[in-house]
Design a protein around this motif. Sequence first.
Motif, PDB file in Angstrom:
ATOM      1  N   VAL A  53      -1.338   2.596 -11.071  1.00 26.01           N
ATOM      2  CA  VAL A  53      -3.091   2.436 -10.062  1.00 26.01           C
ATOM      3  C   VAL A  53      -3.743   1.506 -10.444  1.00 26.01           C
ATOM      4  O   VAL A  53      -4.505   0.509  -9.582  1.00 26.01           O
ATOM      5  N   LEU A  54      -4.439   2.440 -11.522  1.00 28.03           N
ATOM      6  CA  LEU A  54      -5.574   2.433 -11.611  1.00 28.03           C
ATOM      7  C   LEU A  54      -6.402   1.128 -12.640  1.00 28.03           C
ATOM      8  O   LEU A  54      -7.106   0.515 -11.523  1.00 28.03           O
ATOM      9  N   ASN A  55      -4.733   0.513 -12.890  1.00 25.50           N
ATOM     10  CA  ASN A  55      -5.022  -0.462 -13.170  1.00 25.50           C
ATOM     11  C   ASN A  55      -5.378  -1.911 -11.767  1.00 25.50           C
ATOM     12  O   ASN A  55      -5.687  -2.968 -12.218  1.00 25.50           O
ATOM     13  N   SER A  56      -4.039  -1.894 -11.476  1.00 23.79           N
ATOM     14  CA  SER A  56      -3.873  -2.965 -10.383  1.00 23.79           C
ATOM     15  C   SER A  56      -4.995  -2.775  -9.151  1.00 23.79           C
ATOM     16  O   SER A  56      -6.057  -3.431  -8.780  1.00 23.79           O
ATOM     17  N   PHE A  57      -5.856  -1.338  -8.945  1.00 23.59           N
ATOM     18  CA  PHE A  57      -7.324  -0.948  -9.003  1.00 23.59           C
ATOM     19  C   PHE A  57      -8.736  -2.151  -9.615  1.00 23.59           C
ATOM     20  O   PHE A  57      -9.249  -2.076  -8.467  1.00 23.59           O
ATOM     21  N   LEU A  58      -7.830  -1.899 -11.443  1.00 25.08           N
ATOM     22  CA  LEU A  58      -8.897  -2.729 -11.511  1.00 25.08           C
ATOM     23  C   LEU A  58      -8.978  -3.577 -11.285  1.00 25.08           C
ATOM     24  O   LEU A  58      -9.847  -4.756 -11.333  1.00 25.08           O
ATOM     25  N   GLU A  59      -8.266  -4.619 -11.573  1.00 25.76           N
ATOM     26  CA  GLU A  59      -7.480  -6.268 -11.661  1.00 25.76           C
ATOM     27  C   GLU A  59      -8.293  -6.569  -9.902  1.00 25.76           C
ATOM     28  O   GLU A  59      -8.070  -7.375 -10.038  1.00 25.76           O
ATOM     29  N   ASP A  60      -7.726  -6.170  -8.614  1.00 26.53           N
ATOM     30  CA  ASP A  60      -8.343  -6.055  -7.463  1.00 26.53           C
ATOM     31  C   ASP A  60      -9.675  -5.886  -6.988  1.00 26.53           C
ATOM     32  O   ASP A  60      -9.911  -6.078  -5.831  1.00 26.53           O
ATOM     33  N   GLY A  61     -10.416  -5.835  -8.027  1.00 23.75           N
ATOM     34  CA  GLY A  61     -11.809  -5.550  -8.187  1.00 23.75           C
ATOM     35  C   GLY A  61     -11.941  -4.148  -7.561  1.00 23.75           C
ATOM     36  O   GLY A  61     -13.432  -4.126  -6.611  1.00 23.75           O
ATOM     37  N   VAL A  62     -11.597  -2.988  -7.073  1.00 20.03           N
ATOM     38  CA  VAL A  62     -11.129  -1.956  -5.922  1.00 20.03           C
ATOM     39  C   VAL A  62     -12.554  -1.153  -6.813  1.00 20.03           C
ATOM     40  O   VAL A  62     -12.823  -0.625  -6.294  1.00 20.03           O
ATOM     41  N   VAL A  63     -11.575  -0.631  -8.309  1.00 24.69           N
ATOM     42  CA  VAL A  63     -12.847   0.465  -9.100  1.00 24.69           C
ATOM     43  C   VAL A  63     -13.506  -0.494 -10.286  1.00 24.69           C
ATOM     44  O   VAL A  63     -12.627  -1.624 -10.635  1.00 24.69           O
ATOM     45  N   HIS A  64     -14.678   0.150 -10.731  1.00 25.67           N
ATOM     46  CA  HIS A  64     -15.179  -0.730 -12.065  1.00 25.67           C
ATOM     47  C   HIS A  64     -15.080   0.637 -13.362  1.00 25.67           C
ATOM     48  O   HIS A  64     -14.465   1.494 -12.922  1.00 25.67           O
ATOM     49  N   LYS A  65     -14.335   0.193 -14.081  1.00 23.58           N
ATOM     50  CA  LYS A  65     -14.040   1.073 -15.531  1.00 23.58           C
ATOM     51  C   LYS A  65     -14.786   1.448 -16.378  1.00 23.58           C
ATOM     52  O   LYS A  65     -15.813   0.374 -16.774  1.00 23.58           O
ATOM     53  N   ILE A  66     -15.393   2.419 -16.712  1.00 26.54           N
ATOM     54  CA  ILE A  66     -16.292   3.489 -17.648  1.00 26.54           C
ATOM     55  C   ILE A  66     -15.191   3.701 -18.999  1.00 26.54           C
ATOM     56  O   ILE A  66     -14.699   4.626 -18.629  1.00 26.54           O
ATOM     57  N   VAL A  67     -16.298   3.549 -20.067  1.00 28.45           N
ATOM     58  CA  VAL A  67     -15.637   3.886 -21.152  1.00 28.45           C
ATOM     59  C   VAL A  67     -16.741   5.144 -21.443  1.00 28.45           C
ATOM     60  O   VAL A  67     -17.535   4.713 -22.165  1.00 28.45           O
ATOM     61  N   GLY A  68     -16.758   5.991 -21.728  1.00 25.32           N
ATOM     62  CA  GLY A  68     -17.309   7.333 -21.618  1.00 25.32           C
ATOM     63  C   GLY A  68     -17.540   7.419 -23.566  1.00 25.32           C
ATOM     64  O   GLY A  68     -17.224   6.797 -24.357  1.00 25.32           O
ATOM     65  N   ASP A  69     -18.396   8.039 -23.246  1.00 28.32           N
ATOM     66  CA  ASP A  69     -19.009   7.979 -25.097  1.00 28.32           C
ATOM     67  C   ASP A  69     -17.499   8.649 -25.882  1.00 28.32           C
ATOM     68  O   ASP A  69     -17.936   9.497 -27.198  1.00 28.32           O
ATOM     69  N   ASP A  70     -16.969   9.421 -24.524  1.00 26.84           N
ATOM     70  CA  ASP A  70     -16.606  10.828 -25.515  1.00 26.84           C
ATOM     71  C   ASP A  70     -14.598   9.992 -25.393  1.00 26.84           C
ATOM     72  O   ASP A  70     -13.599  10.707 -26.244  1.00 26.84           O
ATOM     73  N   GLY A  71     -14.652   8.333 -25.041  1.00 25.34           N
ATOM     74  CA  GLY A  71     -13.577   8.103 -25.628  1.00 25.34           C
ATOM     75  C   GLY A  71     -13.297   7.397 -24.155  1.00 25.34           C
ATOM     76  O   GLY A  71     -11.604   6.545 -24.759  1.00 25.34           O
ATOM     77  N   LYS A  72     -12.528   8.859 -23.833  1.00 26.77           N
ATOM     78  CA  LYS A  72     -12.077   8.766 -22.195  1.00 26.77           C
ATOM     79  C   LYS A  72     -12.208   6.909 -20.925  1.00 26.77           C
ATOM     80  O   LYS A  72     -12.892   7.159 -21.296  1.00 26.77           O
ATOM     81  N   GLN A  73     -11.291   7.060 -20.686  1.00 30.49           N
ATOM     82  CA  GLN A  73     -11.389   5.390 -19.287  1.00 30.49           C
ATOM     83  C   GLN A  73     -12.172   6.465 -18.149  1.00 30.49           C
ATOM     84  O   GLN A  73     -11.123   7.267 -18.046  1.00 30.49           O
ATOM     85  N   ASN A 117       0.562  -1.224  -0.224  1.00 26.57           N
ATOM     86  CA  ASN A 117      -0.264  -0.447  -0.044  1.00 26.57           C
ATOM     87  C   ASN A 117       0.960   1.353  -0.073  1.00 26.57           C
ATOM     88  O   ASN A 117       1.324   1.182   1.048  1.00 26.57           O
ATOM     89  N   THR A 118       1.185   1.489  -1.625  1.00 28.00           N
ATOM     90  CA  THR A 118       2.378   2.998  -1.586  1.00 28.00           C
ATOM     91  C   THR A 118       1.498   4.497  -0.956  1.00 28.00           C
ATOM     92  O   THR A 118       0.348   4.290  -1.085  1.00 28.00           O
ATOM     93  N   LYS A 119       2.007   5.154  -1.081  1.00 25.51           N
ATOM     94  CA  LYS A 119       1.561   6.857  -0.448  1.00 25.51           C
ATOM     95  C   LYS A 119       0.411   7.061  -2.034  1.00 25.51           C
ATOM     96  O   LYS A 119      -0.331   7.265  -1.738  1.00 25.51           O
ATOM     97  N   ALA A 120       1.218   6.535  -3.495  1.00 28.76           N
ATOM     98  CA  ALA A 120       0.602   7.010  -4.373  1.00 28.76           C
ATOM     99  C   ALA A 120      -1.085   5.852  -4.777  1.00 28.76           C
ATOM    100  O   ALA A 120      -2.026   6.701  -4.448  1.00 28.76           O
ATOM    101  N   LYS A 121      -0.893   5.206  -4.259  1.00 29.34           N
ATOM    102  CA  LYS A 121      -2.371   4.000  -4.271  1.00 29.34           C
ATOM    103  C   LYS A 121      -3.336   4.551  -2.955  1.00 29.34           C
ATOM    104  O   LYS A 121      -4.329   4.407  -3.587  1.00 29.34           O
ATOM    105  N   GLN A 122      -2.688   5.178  -1.901  1.00 29.69           N
ATOM    106  CA  GLN A 122      -3.383   5.837  -0.855  1.00 29.69           C
ATOM    107  C   GLN A 122      -4.354   6.968  -1.821  1.00 29.69           C
ATOM    108  O   GLN A 122      -5.191   7.357  -1.276  1.00 29.69           O
ATOM    109  N   LEU A 123      -3.337   8.079  -1.821  1.00 27.92           N
ATOM    110  CA  LEU A 123      -3.809   8.704  -2.652  1.00 27.92           C
ATOM    111  C   LEU A 123      -5.159   9.230  -3.897  1.00 27.92           C
ATOM    112  O   LEU A 123      -5.800   9.387  -3.046  1.00 27.92           O
ATOM    113  N   ILE A 124      -4.636   8.517  -4.470  1.00 23.99           N
ATOM    114  CA  ILE A 124      -5.472   8.002  -5.240  1.00 23.99           C
ATOM    115  C   ILE A 124      -6.795   7.281  -4.838  1.00 23.99           C
ATOM    116  O   ILE A 124      -7.811   7.326  -5.515  1.00 23.99           O
ATOM    117  N   LEU A 125      -6.365   6.317  -4.282  1.00 28.24           N
ATOM    118  CA  LEU A 125      -8.019   6.492  -3.803  1.00 28.24           C
ATOM    119  C   LEU A 125      -8.639   6.815  -2.934  1.00 28.24           C
ATOM    120  O   LEU A 125     -10.030   6.889  -3.016  1.00 28.24           O
TER     121      LEU A 125
END
Length: 123
Positions: free
Chosen positions: A44-64, A5-13
């Motif tokens: 970090v976002l990809n790690s959170f995604l793999e761990d089920g902490v977050v889910h990803k939405i691809v907007g109609d603007d193409g952004k994740q 659990n790094t500082k970056a992970k905690q800040l992003i979470l």
Amino acid sequence: MTKRNTKAKQLILNLLKAAKSALSQDILQAQLGDAVDRVTIYRVLNSFLEDGVVHKIVGDDGKQYFACCKNCSDKKYQHNHFHFRCISCGKIECLPNEVEVKLPKAYRTLNFNGVVSGYCSNC
């Protein structure tokens, strides 16, 4: 292997949990400033995604966009719900109702991405 659990992970979470809508990498970068670099945010976002902490939405603007999972302790949980993107303010939020998608026999869902765009109640 235990993940650190790094500082970056905690800040992003902390930012994701405090957000009232899904956040993109560039929104996170703007809020974090120089505290965390762009590559670390993606990692970090990809790690959170793999761990089920977050889910990803691809907007109609193409952004994740990424939103914290609520009641998603089961890693096989499918995020079969629609999202709403306001075309005025850009806010993306999860809509509450799950959607059942009936696929033909022997088909398996790996991803569901449904986005409705329009104007939110504030715009």
